[in-house]
Design an enzyme around this catalytic site. Structure first.
Site, PDB file in Angstrom:
ATOM      1  N   GLY A  46       0.821  -1.200   0.000  1.00  0.00           N
ATOM      2  CA  GLY A  46       0.000   0.000   0.000  1.00  0.00           C
ATOM      3  C   GLY A  46       0.849   1.241   0.000  1.00  0.00           C
ATOM      4  O   GLY A  46       2.074   1.162   0.144  1.00  0.00           O
ATOM      5  N   GLU A 115      11.091  -7.369   1.658  1.00  0.00           N
ATOM      6  CA  GLU A 115      10.842  -8.723   1.200  1.00  0.00           C
ATOM      7  C   GLU A 115       9.403  -8.787   0.704  1.00  0.00           C
ATOM      8  O   GLU A 115       8.537  -8.081   1.211  1.00  0.00           O
ATOM      9  CB  GLU A 115      11.018  -9.689   2.387  1.00  0.00           C
ATOM     10  CG  GLU A 115      11.279 -11.129   2.007  1.00  0.00           C
ATOM     11  CD  GLU A 115      11.507 -11.998   3.249  1.00  0.00           C
ATOM     12  OE1 GLU A 115      11.271 -13.206   3.163  1.00  0.00           O
ATOM     13  OE2 GLU A 115      11.922 -11.451   4.296  1.00  0.00           O
TER      14      GLU A 115
END
Lengths: 228, 228
Positions: A46, A115
């Site tokens: 986001g 990651e």
DNA sequence: ACAAAAGTGTTCCTTTTACACCCATGA
DNA sequence: TCATGGGTGTAAAAGGAACACTTTTGT
């Protein structure tokens, strides 16, 4: 509506719930946060909307920025605006979800995320902020949507077997279905094209099909029922 | 998600689409704007969210402020965030809708609105901003929702006749239904309580019913189908 | 030869649809 | 007495649910 203009008091972000089908299981794409707050926790991809882009555009941009995934049609499903949902400031977030064929979208490493990984929806880690609630509502929305649209085909590669398809239905809806009835109903719907091709499987090969988008569009106009 | 915090760049408002059933027709509540921009145009009741309230709370507050209507459960349906939707600034709006029994909610005049009125949904005036699109999506959402929830009873007074009920369905869905089949299906659903009362009508009196909320809740758990 | 997944029909029951007449009342 | 809306049943068709065995191929 005699309301004067009021200056902005909350930041607006988008969060994307991306569903993918990997090794026979439905997965969701998460990133490990590389900045405060909640650094190191897993979260939905986001980011903040920018001045000159619509919310939908922001959702696409943010997704690409964090994961490298492009060209995905995302559907808005809810806006989350509790005052305390972000620890440092008032942040309202607009939730989007999409289904993709995970095998055909490569994740590109991004300096924005420490990651990035797919998680089986039945084995989700602890999530940052209120992302658990966002994920759960996305899943619920998806379950409802399955009844009225062929959105499920987005999860599968172009060519798939009827077992693949039934599999996805069963996982998302969380129940099993009778194989013969399932196959008959899809035949009745007449939205699959049978290919002259068989997937060489471990045992007897399974016939491959593809989704007939054209036929679906015709039916869609009449508003048709996809519930199984 | 290595995203620094970004200061707010857009104001956030809520807009409420209130459906009511008046004189046999579905209506929507509109206010005439008393301030720039778009002064004098009809618009959905709406306003800015404040620092210490959630979006849902803002929706209730704004509705009461503008119309005097309280205690209505509103459902969020979409967030509109095109960059050009407001002429003077970046304003993102969260859309809510609700159904109410118009006869039992009195509109209180408010200095915030020049005028407040119910409009038949088939005779809507020109609306300010992108409120036409907001209204249309609310109606579409409502039509979908009718299939899976008994939301329609919110529109009716506590006691109503089967004709009243069929009427509301027909108007919102925009199609006619067979009277006998309609009545049978409601009997099968078993969510109405027949009263020992008849509405003295122009001709033969019609039996009054009320909605059985308790029975509905039991059914709801199993996820039941309300489509007619 | 056996394990594993693909493929295939029938029966029963429930649900949906189409359809028309009589009744009570007020004007 | 007539116009208006309320109330009722049936038959035919379609759709949904339950159910088991055979085929192919790799190991």
């Amino acid at each position: 509506m005699k309301l004067q203009y009021q200056p902005p008091i909350a930041s607006i972000t988008v969060d994307c719930v991306l569903f993918g089908f990997i090794e026979g299981q439905v997965h969701v794409l998460l990133i490990k946060r590389g900045s405060e707050p909640e650094i190191g926790k897993w979260a939905l991809p986001g980011g903040f909307i920018e001045q000159k882009e619509s919310i939908t555009e922001a959702a696409s941009r943010v997704l690409e920025l964090l994961t490298g995934i492009t060209g995905v049609y995302m559907e808005q499903f809810h806006t989350f605006g509790e005052t305390e949902r972000h620890p440092l400031a008032r942040v309202v977030t607009v939730g989007y979800y999409a289904l993709i064929d995970a095998a055909h979208h490569n994740l590109k490493p991004s300096w924005h995320a420490e990651e990035t990984a797919w998680f089986d929806i039945s084995k989700m880690p602890k999530l940052a902020f209120d992302h658990k609630a966002i994920f759960q509502l996305a899943l619920k929305t998806l379950q409802k949507e399955l009844n009225i649209s062929p959105i499920i085909f987005e999860l599968l590669p172009t060519k798939f077997t009827l077992s693949d398809l039934q599999n996805v239905f069963e996982i998302i809806l969380g129940r099993t279905m009778d194989r013969r009835n399932f196959r008959r109903r899809l035949k009745t719907m007449d939205i699959l094209i049978e290919l002259d091709e068989v997937r060489p499987g471990a045992h007897v090969g399974a016939t491959l099909f593809k989704f007939d988008k054209k036929k679906y569009k015709t039916l869609q106009a009449e508003g048709f029922d996809f519930s199984l």
